[in-house]
Design an enzyme around this catalytic site. Structure first.
Site, short mmCIF file in Angstrom:
data_model
loop_
_atom_site.label_atom_id
_atom_site.label_comp_id
_atom_site.label_asym_id
_atom_site.label_seq_id
_atom_site.Cartn_x
_atom_site.Cartn_y
_atom_site.Cartn_z
CG ASP A 96 58.46 89.20 75.56
OD1 ASP A 96 58.49 90.39 75.24
OD2 ASP A 96 57.62 88.73 76.33
CG HIS A 132 59.10 92.20 70.66
ND1 HIS A 132 60.04 92.57 71.60
CD2 HIS A 132 58.31 91.26 71.27
CE1 HIS A 132 59.83 91.90 72.72
NE2 HIS A 132 58.80 91.09 72.55
#
Length: 326
Positions: A105, A303
């Site tokens: 991320d 994610h």
């Protein structure tokens, strides 16, 4: 006493931020692990022992603004150049000259820019979820503000100091559970539901979070760790990374369009909702990452790749590291 306080070695080391908290395990070539939002070093709990067993010195840090690391005031302190300097300082503080850097991320963006700005320190780079996107084009704030039409993209919503904090901090545990669930493969909203990363201008993000409970990778103890950290620190330090994006655009002007040439790895989740707006950047990686060794999209994974698919991510990291020149 929690297992993670005894299984790993915890240290505080000096950095331009003041101090960086890190957690390490193993001996050998250094592998520096950088987390994203809203996480902390704990997101790498599964990979630390795997890397240590494979013969590496695995080190996961709390990025400045998080956990036990320093939380300087002001958004300028969270510019990319400052975060890259923290990473280089950690390498020096550990008595090493170089490291492989791996990020997820926002940690992926920090890792890529570390290899770009300090190739003398970072000899290879692993990117999880977020691909390398070179500096270029309009200011990021203007780009994100133009997304969503009548609705507001979450990154734009994070820009004004205090606004997101007012939504999140009254119920950190509940907000984190919803945010994690919204981007996890086993709990994310169905494809025909409104995108949880966009929200009406007068609404709140959590109104689009799924209400089906925690994702499978997030145990009660795991949520205790994350919620406990953010209840203690608040969210301003973490959110200031988003608020420094336009400063990055200015700082990195000399590197407009520059490729990252160090050996690279990419791992993403095939069901990550961010693929809708990052897909073109992933396709472009062979050009902007000429050292890209391999690229993987993990099926049935959202994610939070290193937590949703810990075994597969650990295997891919070890295989990639083993093939790198030492």
């Amino acid at each position: 006493m929690a297992w993670w306080t005894t299984e790993f070695t915890h240290r505080l080391v000096p950095s331009p931020a003041g101090r960086i908290h890190l957690v390490e395990q193993g001996a050998g070539p250094l592998v520096l692990l950088l987390h994203g939002f809203p996480e902390c070093w704990y997101s790498w709990r599964h990979q630390l022992p795997v890397l240590a067993a494979a013969g590496y010195r695995a080190v996961a840090v709390d990025v400045r603004g998080y956990g036990l690391s320093s939380r300087p005031e002001g958004t300028a302190a969270y510019r990319m150049v400052e975060l890259v300097a923290d990473g280089a300082a950690v390498v020096r503080a550990l008595g090493e000259e170089s490291a492989v850097v791996v990020g997820h991320d926002w940690g992926s963006a920090i890792a890529a820019n570390s290899a770009l700005l300090r190739p003398d320190v970072f000899r290879a780079v692993g990117l999880l979820s977020v691909p390398y996107i070179p500096r270029g084009g309009p200011r990021p704030g203007a780009v994100f503000a133009s997304m969503g039409g009548d609705e507001e993209f979450y990154i734009t919503r994070f820009q004004r100091p205090g606004r997101a904090e007012a939504e999140i901090e009254p119920d950190v545990r509940g907000w984190l559970t919803g945010f994690y669930a919204a981007l996890s493969a086993d709990t994310m909203p169905p494809p025909d539901a409104p995108d949880p990363l966009f929200v009406p201008v007068d609404g709140v993000l959590r109104e689009r979070f799924p209400d089906g409970g925690r994702p499978g990778w997030l145990g009660e103890e795991d949520l205790d760790v994350y919620a406990g950290e953010f209840e203690r620190t608040g969210f301003t330090g973490a959110l200031n990374r988003y608020r420094a994006m336009d400063r990055d655009w200015e700082d990195l002007a000399p590197f407009d369009g520059a490729p990252v040439t160090r050996p690279a790895l990419y791992i993403g989740g095939a069901r990550d909702s961010a693929m809708a707006w990052l897909g073109a950047a992933i396709d472009a990686q062979p050009a902007v990452l000429p050292g890209l060794v391999s690229s993987h999209l993990l099926a049935d994974c959202g994610h939070w790749v290193q937590q949703e698919a810990p075994d597969e991510v650990g295997r891919l990291l070890v295989d990639w590291l083993a093939a790198l020149p030492r």
